[in-house]
Design a protein around this motif. Structure first.
Motif, PDB file in Angstrom:
ATOM      1  N   ASN A 217      28.069 -13.810   5.470  1.00  6.76           N
ATOM      2  CA  ASN A 217      27.395 -14.918   5.984  1.00  6.76           C
ATOM      3  C   ASN A 217      26.520 -14.429   7.547  1.00  6.76           C
ATOM      4  O   ASN A 217      26.267 -15.273   8.349  1.00  6.76           O
TER       5      ASN A 217
ATOM      6  N   LYS B 215      22.426 -16.031   9.607  1.00  6.00           N
ATOM      7  CA  LYS B 215      22.832 -17.479  10.210  1.00  6.00           C
ATOM      8  C   LYS B 215      21.919 -18.561   9.816  1.00  6.00           C
ATOM      9  O   LYS B 215      22.028 -19.695   9.542  1.00  6.00           O
ATOM     10  N   LYS B 216      20.571 -18.209  10.089  1.00  8.52           N
ATOM     11  CA  LYS B 216      19.465 -19.146   9.572  1.00  8.52           C
ATOM     12  C   LYS B 216      19.552 -19.602   7.842  1.00  8.52           C
ATOM     13  O   LYS B 216      19.530 -20.582   7.932  1.00  8.52           O
ATOM     14  N   LYS B 217      19.923 -18.768   7.251  1.00 10.42           N
ATOM     15  CA  LYS B 217      19.941 -19.001   5.799  1.00 10.42           C
ATOM     16  C   LYS B 217      21.118 -20.001   5.590  1.00 10.42           C
ATOM     17  O   LYS B 217      21.109 -20.832   4.810  1.00 10.42           O
ATOM     18  N   LEU B 218      22.131 -19.666   6.304  1.00 11.30           N
ATOM     19  CA  LEU B 218      23.390 -20.280   5.987  1.00 11.30           C
ATOM     20  C   LEU B 218      23.258 -21.734   6.771  1.00 11.30           C
ATOM     21  O   LEU B 218      23.642 -22.637   6.075  1.00 11.30           O
ATOM     22  N   ASN B 219      22.784 -21.927   7.635  1.00  5.89           N
ATOM     23  CA  ASN B 219      22.350 -23.201   8.274  1.00  5.89           C
ATOM     24  C   ASN B 219      21.606 -24.128   7.531  1.00  5.89           C
ATOM     25  O   ASN B 219      21.883 -25.456   7.131  1.00  5.89           O
ATOM     26  N   GLU B 220      20.384 -23.501   6.982  1.00  9.58           N
ATOM     27  CA  GLU B 220      19.770 -24.148   6.073  1.00  9.58           C
ATOM     28  C   GLU B 220      20.297 -24.690   4.849  1.00  9.58           C
ATOM     29  O   GLU B 220      20.003 -25.807   4.146  1.00  9.58           O
TER      30      GLU B 220
ATOM     31  N   LYS C  44      24.165 -31.084   2.634  1.00  7.50           N
ATOM     32  CA  LYS C  44      24.458 -32.319   3.629  1.00  7.50           C
ATOM     33  C   LYS C  44      23.681 -33.597   3.462  1.00  7.50           C
ATOM     34  O   LYS C  44      24.176 -34.853   3.584  1.00  7.50           O
TER      35      LYS C  44
ATOM     36  N   ASN D 185      16.472 -23.148  -0.363  1.00  5.71           N
ATOM     37  CA  ASN D 185      17.083 -24.135   0.744  1.00  5.71           C
ATOM     38  C   ASN D 185      15.758 -25.385   1.249  1.00  5.71           C
ATOM     39  O   ASN D 185      15.931 -26.141   2.125  1.00  5.71           O
TER      40      ASN D 185
ATOM     41  N   LYS E  99      23.396 -25.565   4.641  1.00  9.39           N
ATOM     42  CA  LYS E  99      24.532 -26.538   4.970  1.00  9.39           C
ATOM     43  C   LYS E  99      23.658 -27.908   5.060  1.00  9.39           C
ATOM     44  O   LYS E  99      24.263 -28.866   4.710  1.00  9.39           O
ATOM     45  N   GLN E 100      22.422 -27.331   5.490  1.00  6.11           N
ATOM     46  CA  GLN E 100      21.608 -29.022   5.699  1.00  6.11           C
ATOM     47  C   GLN E 100      21.274 -29.369   4.365  1.00  6.11           C
ATOM     48  O   GLN E 100      21.334 -30.725   4.332  1.00  6.11           O
TER      49      GLN E 100
ATOM     50  N   TRP F 218      22.399 -19.478  -0.548  1.00  4.74           N
ATOM     51  CA  TRP F 218      23.015 -19.117   0.722  1.00  4.74           C
ATOM     52  C   TRP F 218      23.910 -17.843   0.664  1.00  4.74           C
ATOM     53  O   TRP F 218      24.080 -17.386  -0.688  1.00  4.74           O
TER      54      TRP F 218
END
Length: 343
Positions: free
Chosen positions: A133, A136-141, A147, A97, A143-144, A128
């Motif tokens: 899920n 959460k940290k890996k999931l948010n990274e 994006k 990520n 998604k970023q 991811w």
């Protein structure tokens, strides 16, 4: 039954959503110019294919064993099945990520070609949780990264090739979207030159090495045709589009054959697309819409022939099938369906 459905959905849907860490490296192994393409789901699960410019051979490296010093590949199988090698990749940085991994070179050694150092030309390091899920940290990274990342017209080698040609899909990504295939570049194995570019493809997601598959779809006895599909799956509703090699023009032409989970009858020279509306494992009733095509040898294309629609009912005693009503057929025609999923 719900448990079975859940398991099947996991198996069928992972190929659609499982974008991975993808890299491209170029350089030399011994006297050979090579291109390396890496696709990794995790640090413990990744594969490599590479193109040898001298022989125009595509080789696959899999079943990696992770050691303290790097990754050891014991199997190297090329498309001629005449070479096996052992290869070692040193200190590979997955950079999960991250926009850029820390190493700009892929360093390793081959039992056949010796030491090598390849330069990184492209990377997209998406990683991811696919099902769970909870990280959460890996999931948010992840998604970023989705994006904020965009790129256009990146070539990615395909594992399947014919005796005369090899293929690279052209992939692009917009911000806040997934990687999509926008075209195919077709290269000659004789001289490595670009033979043809097919552009303006729509609706086909990127699946690393296995987007494109080879076969004989004009019934001439030669496996020099190909198709694209939107999932690595044998489930219902796998969308496919076919291309036929026309030797007289020395080019590939679109075969007027695009549909779902297409099956061929070599004796009748026909192809049948099957669209499934409803869940075949759970729903008490589901619809299958069949469209039949006949291959036209002179045009090197398929002509649409007919369609028929069958309604299937599941009961505890037996399965019942009957001709669809007009409304059932029209509803299935309009339905947007997913691979192995409900409309």
């Amino acid at each position: 039954m719900n448990t079975i459905k859940y398991i099947l959905m996991i198996v069928f849907l992972i190929p659609q959503v499982a974008e991975a860490i993808d890299r491209v490296y170029v350089g030399n192994m011994g006297d050979r110019k090579v291109e390396f393409y890496i696709s990794a789901i995790s640090e413990n699960d990744f594969d490599i294919i590479y193109l040898d410019y001298k022989t125009k051979t595509i080789s696959y490296l899999g079943l990696a064993r992770k050691g303290d010093d790097g990754y050891h590949f014991r199997y190297n199988i090329n498309d001629n099945l005449d070479t096996k090698d052992e290869m070692f990749i040193k200190d590979f940085d997955f950079g999960e990520n991250q926009i850029n991994s820390k190493n700009n070179y892929l360093v390793g050694s081959s039992q056949t070609f010796g030491d090598f150092k390849l330069e990184k030309k492209f990377e997209y390091n998406l990683s991811w949780p696919l099902i769970d899920n909870s990280d959460k940290k890996k999931l948010n990274e992840a998604k970023q990264l989705i994006k904020n990342t965009e790129f256009k017209n990146v070539e990615f080698l395909q594992r399947s090739s014919t005796k005369d040609f090899y293929f690279k899909v052209l992939s692009s990504k917009e911000k806040e979207d997934y990687i999509k295939i926008i075209g195919i570049n077709i290269y000659s194995k004789k001289n490595g030159e670009l033979l043809q570019s097919i552009k303006s493809l729509k609706g086909y997601p990127f699946q690393s090495f296995n987007v494109l598959q080879i076969g004989d779809f004009d019934f001439d006895g030669n496996e020099n045709d190909f198709f694209l599909q939107n999932a690595e799956s044998h489930a219902d509703n796998v969308q496919q589009i076919y291309y036929i090699y026309d030797e007289s023009q020395n080019k590939y032409i679109e075969a007027n054959l695009e549909g779902y989970s297409i099956q061929f009858d070599p004796e009748k020279k026909t192809a049948t697309s099957t669209k499934t509306c409803g869940d075949v494992f759970v729903d008490p009733m589901f619809i299958k819409l069949y469209k039949q095509y006949l291959f036209n040898k002179n045009k090197k294309k398929y002509d649409y022939q007919d369609q028929y629609c069958i309604s299937y009912e599941n009961s505890e005693e037996k399965s019942i099938d009957k001709k669809c009503t007009k409304k059932e057929r029209l509803d299935c025609e309009k339905a947007v369906v997913e691979v192995g999923d409900e409309p």
